[in-house]
Design a protein around this motif. Structure first.
Motif, PDB file in Angstrom:
ATOM      1  N   THR A 113       0.745  -1.277   0.261  1.00 53.33           N
ATOM      2  CA  THR A 113       0.347   0.314   0.339  1.00 53.33           C
ATOM      3  C   THR A 113       0.673   1.331   0.117  1.00 53.33           C
ATOM      4  O   THR A 113       2.111   1.436   1.262  1.00 53.33           O
ATOM      5  N   VAL A 114       0.420   2.603  -0.783  1.00 54.50           N
ATOM      6  CA  VAL A 114       1.224   3.735  -0.755  1.00 54.50           C
ATOM      7  C   VAL A 114       0.290   4.750  -0.345  1.00 54.50           C
ATOM      8  O   VAL A 114      -0.886   4.945  -0.732  1.00 54.50           O
ATOM      9  N   HIS A 115       0.806   5.302   0.888  1.00 45.98           N
ATOM     10  CA  HIS A 115      -0.171   6.388   1.027  1.00 45.98           C
ATOM     11  C   HIS A 115       1.041   8.060   0.706  1.00 45.98           C
ATOM     12  O   HIS A 115       2.005   7.744   1.281  1.00 45.98           O
ATOM     13  N   PHE A 116      -0.208   8.877   0.805  1.00 41.48           N
ATOM     14  CA  PHE A 116       0.587  10.013   0.734  1.00 41.48           C
ATOM     15  C   PHE A 116      -0.111  11.380   1.603  1.00 41.48           C
ATOM     16  O   PHE A 116      -0.672  10.591   2.546  1.00 41.48           O
ATOM     17  N   LEU A 117       0.918  12.478   1.946  1.00 39.92           N
ATOM     18  CA  LEU A 117       0.650  13.284   3.317  1.00 39.92           C
ATOM     19  C   LEU A 117      -0.662  13.864   2.625  1.00 39.92           C
ATOM     20  O   LEU A 117      -1.420  14.395   3.898  1.00 39.92           O
ATOM     21  N   CYS A 118      -1.242  13.897   1.807  1.00 41.99           N
ATOM     22  CA  CYS A 118      -2.556  14.271   1.892  1.00 41.99           C
ATOM     23  C   CYS A 118      -3.726  13.689   2.060  1.00 41.99           C
ATOM     24  O   CYS A 118      -4.772  13.957   2.150  1.00 41.99           O
ATOM     25  N   ARG A 119      -3.086  12.426   2.821  1.00 43.41           N
ATOM     26  CA  ARG A 119      -4.019  11.267   3.176  1.00 43.41           C
ATOM     27  C   ARG A 119      -5.078  10.347   2.586  1.00 43.41           C
ATOM     28  O   ARG A 119      -6.263  10.081   3.000  1.00 43.41           O
ATOM     29  N   HIS A 120      -4.234   9.955   1.279  1.00 43.83           N
ATOM     30  CA  HIS A 120      -5.055   9.392   0.320  1.00 43.83           C
ATOM     31  C   HIS A 120      -4.060   7.696   0.074  1.00 43.83           C
ATOM     32  O   HIS A 120      -2.715   8.337  -0.142  1.00 43.83           O
ATOM     33  N   SER A 121      -4.616   7.214  -0.376  1.00 38.57           N
ATOM     34  CA  SER A 121      -4.226   5.633  -0.046  1.00 38.57           C
ATOM     35  C   SER A 121      -4.496   5.133  -1.289  1.00 38.57           C
ATOM     36  O   SER A 121      -5.506   4.846  -1.759  1.00 38.57           O
ATOM     37  N   PHE A 122      -3.130   4.234  -1.489  1.00 42.97           N
ATOM     38  CA  PHE A 122      -3.774   3.061  -2.884  1.00 42.97           C
ATOM     39  C   PHE A 122      -3.023   1.817  -3.705  1.00 42.97           C
ATOM     40  O   PHE A 122      -1.801   2.103  -2.050  1.00 42.97           O
TER      41      PHE A 122
END
Length: 956
Positions: A874-883
């Motif tokens: 899983t990849v998490h971004f600081l904008c709190r969106h996960s993919f």
């Protein structure tokens, strides 16, 4: 006709012939016969010899022709080498032999081709006449007993000969002559009759036919080699005979013993007169030019055609023989002397006639001889001079006319000018023109003579003569014009295609302006244009309507040569002249005949006629309209009509369109300026205004403004400035003219679209107390608009009004109080905004700090891309969106959130643009000048980070 009716001259030179000594004896008493031929002289002697003598009278050949008897007759066949000899001895039959002179035997004598014994009923009678047909097919022998024997056969090849006595009479035969043609005739003369007998051809075998019951003496019949007639010499006259009988006769009273034909002359030998003292003496020339000698024989040469004696003389010794050879006539006397008779040259003979003023005879002589025309003309000229000196001017002129081809005209003209014989002079000058020898001066003189006599009919016949032109055209036209014969001059010019000259004559000389217009309308396009432009002003002055009409037709490309004569304007001349001249124009322009007709115009339902008209229409290049403008000077009405017609034509080129509309606009304004009635002036100004209304006006703005200003046409200036968007100029034109009401109307009309007008109006209203008073409440309206639109700050308004002391503070008190209240409200609003922006900025800075220094908790359970439950990896971004990692295209250090990536890219692009445009001060100035809220522009540029330098701020 008596002898004295013959004029006598000395036309012959007589000289004795010097015969060589070795030949002189041959011409003595032993000579029995003589003939000529082939440029030689043949002598027959009593001893039977034939001697051949050359032109130098030397014997070149001799041979024995007959063994017995003397040679009494000989004949050399012309063009051949054949010689016929006849020897006779009264005790035997005469012997005829034919010799071939070009064939010799071993002993050197010619070859004898044939020998014939000539039969006669009675031998004791000698041969009195002898004749040979030219082809030697027949020989005629006449005897003194009155019989004639014909010998027929092939005498050349000796194939036998037949003899027959064809004629017998009681009178002796005095002469025989043959005449060849369709039939061969033998002429027989006796002492009492003249007869003709056909010996070959149609009629052969018939008895001899009597031509006349009067004969002639021995030797008095001969053949005229020139005419083919038979000449008979009698005591009273010389007669001629032909196949049909006796012809002309020439009276010459004298006994005659011999007649011969020499060239054009008849040679007569006359014996001595029994009583010479009773008769008139003949002039004597040549051998013995002395006075009458009793018992002398005379020798005479007559020209029977012209009735004169060419030579006459008294012979000292009687004539023995006459012969013609080597171009001369020779006379052999009984004493053995030979005299040569040579005709004098024509010039010598003419000089003799000139000395005696016998010019008519000289002319007849020259014509008979057949000299060339130039030589004959010299005689005519001399005769004319002779008659002129005698004062017979009319007859002299006839001679000069005959000699016109090689006579210097000035010699004759000068004579008749001196004697004032104008009719003779006209006759000579006309003949000069008929012979094509007239010069310009001759034509001038002839026309002057016609003018002097006022002989219009002759002048007409001269210039209207059919056939080729016989005079210099330009000179004839010029002389007719000078003499006032304008119709004749126009006729000549028209007939010979000098259309330009026809128009010149009709306008400059005849003053027939209406006819000139009609004539121009009949010419081809090129000629019509040339003449129309040349005389446009004159024709417009006298025939304005017709001239303007042809201008319209020509410059619209619709010109067609007219084929009918239009009626002239009432005040002008009739058109009979142009109708007569039109008949001479080329048929493709005129239908011809006594009257002309035009075909009815083709209609829409007649396409065939339309097509025919289009094919027949002459093609020409339509000139530029401006080329015709100068022609309409002082004719504004016609000029306006011309311009209006051209402006209505479709498909005008741009340059032509500009010229036409500009000139028409100017003419409308000039016409309006000349009108004193206000209504008429307004009508013309309305026409001018209509030209410059609407879009795509072909008249340039500068021209409209210039022409409107020159004509004081303010509506035109206003309209153009309005169309060009020059509202400021319109307003300023009113303010410059101190037209306050016009300025107010322009402000109300253009102010909403041009805010700058309010600023200019504020300055104008405050310029003087009078203007301020005229403006009234309009100042307050201007201030309100400036305040509403923020055109000027209150400080700028105060500065504008404080330039002079016209507007008081009381007039602007309301404006100032309203402005101050509004600014207080804006300040309060701005302070609240500032506080809000500070709070928001602090919150953002705190959020950035937390993200960089504190851990972030991700609580999302589903993938933002596919919506499925999150599982590793899983990849998490600081904008709190996960993919899911598999839902991302790539995962590296630069990976961005697919959801926030587009927005972040937009922000970065905006930032980059701000950085790139940091030095674009010109762009800032442009936006600042275009914007009404200049402070807003400055804040916007600062907000974008463009304004970074203090220098830029100072500049703002």
């Amino acid at each position: 006709m008596a002898l004295t009716s013959w004029k006598a001259f000395n036309f012959v030179d007589v000289s004795p012939v010097k015969v060589p000594e070795d030949s002189s004896a041959l011409f003595g008493s032993d000579l029995s016969s003589l003939c000529t031929g082939s440029s030689n002289l043949f002598l027959g002697t009593n001893d039977g010899f034939v001697h051949i003598v050359t032109s130098t009278f030397r014997v070149i050949r001799s041979f024995k022709a007959h063994d017995a008897g003397s040679i009494q007759h000989m004949k050399q066949i012309n063009g051949t080498s054949l010689l016929v000899t006849v020897a006779e001895d009264l005790s035997n039959e005469p012997v005829l032999k034919v010799w071939a002179l070009d064939t010799e035997l071993k002993d050197g004598t010619p070859r004898c081709l044939s020998t014939v014994l000539v039969q006669n009923a009675r031998r004791q009678f000698p041969i009195s006449a002898f004749a040979v047909v030219e082809d030697l097919s027949q020989v005629a022998v006449g005897f003194a007993n009155g019989s004639v024997t014909i010998i027929r056969g092939d005498l050349i090849h000796d194939r036998g000969a037949r003899q027959r006595i064809v004629f017998e009479s009681e009178e002796p035969i005095t002469g025989l002559e043959t005449q060849s043609g369709a039939v061969t005739a033998l002429y027989i003369s006796t002492t009492s009759r003249i007869l003709t007998l056909v010996i070959a051809g149609r009629g052969q075998g018939q008895p001899a036919r009597i031509l006349e019951d009067t004969g002639c003496g021995l030797g008095c019949m001969t053949l005229d080699g020139e005419t083919g007639d038979i000449l008979i010499a009698r005591e009273d006259a010389v007669y001629t005979y032909g196949p049909r009988g006796r012809g002309s006769s020439y009276a010459f009273e004298s006994s005659k013993t011999s007649i011969n034909s020499f060239r054009d002359y008849v040679a007569l030998v006359c014996p001595p007169r029994p009583e010479s003292g009773k008769g008139e003496a003949l002039p004597k020339y040549g051998v013995n030019p002395g006075g009458d000698i009793l018992g002398a024989t005379t020798f005479t040469l007559l020209d029977t055609d012209l009735k004169f004696i060419a030579h006459s003389e008294a012979l000292v010794s009687p004539m023995k023989h006459i012969f013609m050879e080597w171009g001369d006539l020779f006379l052999l006397t009984t004493d053995g002397k030979i005299f040569r008779y040579r005709e004098k040259s024509l010039q010598q003979r003419l000089e003799i006639l000139y000395e005696r003023n016998l010019y008519i005879l000289a002319i007849n002589l020259a014509q008979k001889i057949g000299i060339n025309t130039l030589q004959q003309n010299a005689i005519y000229r001399k005769y004319g001079d002779f008659l002129y000196q005698r004062g017979d001017y009319d007859t002299a002129m006839q001679q000069y006319l005959r000699a016109i081809d090689n006579t210097e005209p000035s010699q004759v003209i000068r004579k008749y000018l001196d004697t004032q014989r104008i009719h003779n002079l006209i006759e000579y000058l006309e003949e000069l023109h008929d012979h094509g020898r007239a010069t310009v001066d001759h034509t001038t003189l002839l026309l002057n003579c016609y003018a002097k006599l006022k002989d219009t009919s002759k002048l007409d016949s001269f210039i209207k003569a059919p056939g080729e032109l016989k005079f210099d055209l330009e000179t004839a036209i010029a002389m007719c014009r000078q003499g006032g014969y304008y119709e004749q001059a126009a006729y000549l010019a028209t007939k010979h295609g000098e259309n330009d000259m026809v128009v010149d004559i009709l306008i400059e000389d005849s003053k027939k302006y209406a006819e000139a217009v009609e004539y121009i309308w009949r010419l081809d396009p090129e000629a019509a244009y040339h003449n129309l432009m040349k005389y446009a002003r004159v024709l417009l002055a006298h025939c304005p309507e017709r001239t303007t009409e042809i201008f319209k037709v020509y410059f619209t490309g619709q010109y067609r040569p007219r084929t009918e004569v239009a009626e002239a304007e009432p005040q002008e001349q009739h058109t009979s002249t142009v109708q007569s001249l039109a008949n001479l124009l080329p048929l493709r322009y005129v239908t011809g005949g006594g009257g002309t007709q035009t075909q009815p115009p083709a209609t829409e339902t007649d396409p065939i006629n339309q097509e025919a008209e289009a094919d027949a229409a002459p093609q020409y290049k339509v000139p530029k309209p401006r080329t015709a403008f100068s022609a309409f000077v002082d004719h504004p009405k016609e000029f306006i009509g011309f311009l209006e017609t051209l402006t209505e034509q479709p498909g005008l080129k741009q340059d032509a369109k500009v010229d036409l509309f500009t000139t028409l606009f100017e003419m409308y304004l000039d016409t309006a300026k000349t009108k004193k009635d206000a209504t008429e002036k307004q009508e013309w100004e309305d026409k001018a205004k209509k030209l410059i209304e609407g879009k795509d006006i072909p008249i340039s703005t500068s021209n409209v403004l210039l022409l409107s200003d020159l004509s004081n046409f303010r509506e035109g200036s206003t309209l153009v400035r309005e169309q060009e968007g020059l509202r400021l100029d319109i307003f300023r034109s009113f303010t410059s003219a101190k037209d306050t009401q016009g300025a107010i109307q322009a402000l109300r009309r253009y102010g909403p679209d041009e805010p700058q007008l309010y600023i200019d109006a504020l300055t104008y209203f405050a310029s003087s107390p009078q203007i301020l008073e005229e403006a009234g409440d309009e100042l307050d309206a201007v201030l309100r608009r400036i305040d509403q639109d923020g055109l000027l700050s209150p400080l700028q308004v105060i500065q504008a009004l404080s330039n002079n002391a016209v507007v008081t503070m009381g007039r602007v008190k309301k404006y100032l109080s309203t402005s101050i209240d509004r600014e207080h409200k804006e300040i309060s609003t701005n302070r609240r905004l500032i506080s809000s922006y500070k709070t928001e900025t602090a919150a953002k800075q705190q959020e950035l700090s937390n993200l960089s220094s504190q851990p972030v908790v991700f609580q999302s359970r589903r993938c933002q891309s596919c919506g499925g439950t999150l599982d590793l990896p899983t990849v998490h971004f600081l904008c709190r969106h996960s993919f899911h990692e598999r839902c991302l295209n790539n995962v590296d250090d630069d990976a961005q959130c697919p959801v926030c990536g587009p927005q972040n890219s937009t922000l970065r692009a905006i930032r980059q643009r701000q950085v790139d445009s940091a030095d674009q001060h010109d762009l800032f100035k442009a936006e600042l000048s275009r914007s009404r809220d200049r402070f807003g522009v400055v804040s916007d540029f600062f907000g974008r980070g463009v304004m970074k330098s203090q220098a830029t701020m100072d500049e703002v």
